[in-house]
Motif scaffolding. Structure first.
Motif: not given
Length: 338
Positions: A302, A305, A316, A318-319, A321-323
């Motif tokens: 977080k 980012d 933008e 990033q998602d 959790k997908s990482y």
């Protein structure tokens, strides 16, 4: 011991050229194609060399092919689909993903624990002394983030200093010439500055913000989906490797292997190793927990980012959790309890 870079024209160490790229086949065949992994010069990643040399992959029954890169080219190879996984920082994983090649963290290798440093020149003895002075730093990279953290911890911000953009490997010369009052660099470059510039001082390091910079093994989502069991074995090998390195009985052997990989005397390499906190199974279980602080990979992501979007490294958020996928770590932990 360099890492931290940017894909798509934002490479941390612009001085690093394509080099070496020596493939190392480290295990007997256990699948149709070996898992292709790119690794580079940072203690948490050079540690994989111990697993290769000690035959841990063969023991685990997983076929891997490690290729040695400079850091920037390793990410470029990953982005181009030439390798299945790459060892990078959590921040650079986000950048690489924003650039079109998202990946998933399957195991944390380490966090920087002092190897990234803010170094002051002869007239600067503390972070607070930087007010109104110039700092040589590679802008928009993790060194920049570390500096902001140091300023914030001392009641300052980036508006209180003059930021001067320098490739990290050129910062010692800038400090020595008096062109800037302080620099930000990683080990061994920061150590070179401390040795070369009389009166220079270590002002702030990643040890003051543990978890700001994580390093890990990031796998392409396609390969993780199709080779999940094999990647789980790789995760298991990592924990065996960390235990081997940390064991007082085998630490010296480990340091020799790692030092030889980067052509550094073992006694010198051991000094840098202390600035990298290798994460074992327990450390991974702890750091994969959800949290907003830097003691969680989620909290660190977080922070990074927010930095990347604020400084327009990418546009933008990033998602996040997908990482991150901690399932392999948890499964390895469960199997070790049986």
């Amino acid at each position: 011991m360099s890492r931290l870079s940017r894909i798509a024209g934002k490479i941390r160490s612009l001085a690093l050229a394509f080099s070496l790229a020596v493939p190392l086949v480290a295990a007997a065949p256990a699948a149709a194609e070996p898992l292709k992994i790119g690794y580079s010069d940072w203690p948490g990643w050079v540690a994989w060399e111990v697993a290769i040399q000690k035959g841990f992959f063969k023991e685990a029954g997983v076929d891997v092919e490690f290729t040695w890169f400079e850091y920037g080219p390793s990410m470029e190879a990953f982005a181009a689909g030439k390798i299945d996984a790459v060892t990078i920082t959590n921040g650079d994983a986000l950048v690489t993903g924003a650039g079109g090649k998202p990946s998933t963290l399957v195991v944390l290798n380490d966090y920087s624990n002092g190897n990234d440093r803010v170094v002051g020149g002869p007239n600067v003895k503390s972070i607070k002394d930087l007010k109104g002075k110039s700092v040589g730093v590679e802008l928009n990279f993790v060194g920049h983030l570390l500096l902001l953290k140091g300023l914030e911890a001392n009641g300052l911000s980036d508006t209180d200093v003059k930021l001067v953009n320098f490739p990290t490997n050129e910062t010692p010369q800038a400090l020595a010439s008096g062109g800037v009052d302080a620099i930000v660099a990683w080990y061994p470059i920061s150590g070179q500055a401390l040795q070369q510039v009389a009166g220079s001082t270590e002002l702030f390091t990643s040890r003051d913000a543990p978890g700001l910079i994580y390093d890990g093994l990031y796998v392409s989502r396609e390969s993780l989906a199709s080779n999940r069991d094999a990647w789980k074995k790789v995760v298991g090998v990592w924990f065996k490797t960390v235990d081997f390195i940390k064991d007082p009985a085998t630490r010296d052997e480990s340091v020799k292997i790692m030092a030889a990989r980067v052509n550094v005397p073992a006694e010198e390499y051991a000094k840098g190793l202390d600035g990298t906190f290798l994460l074992d199974l327990a450390g991974n279980m702890e750091r994969f927990k959800e949290g907003d602080g830097l003691d969680s990979i989620h909290g660190s992501n977080k922070t990074v980012d927010a930095f990347n979007t604020k400084y327009e490294v990418y546009k933008e958020p990033q998602d996040l959790k997908s990482y991150v996928d901690d399932s392999l770590v948890k499964e390895v932990a469960a199997e070790m309890k049986k």
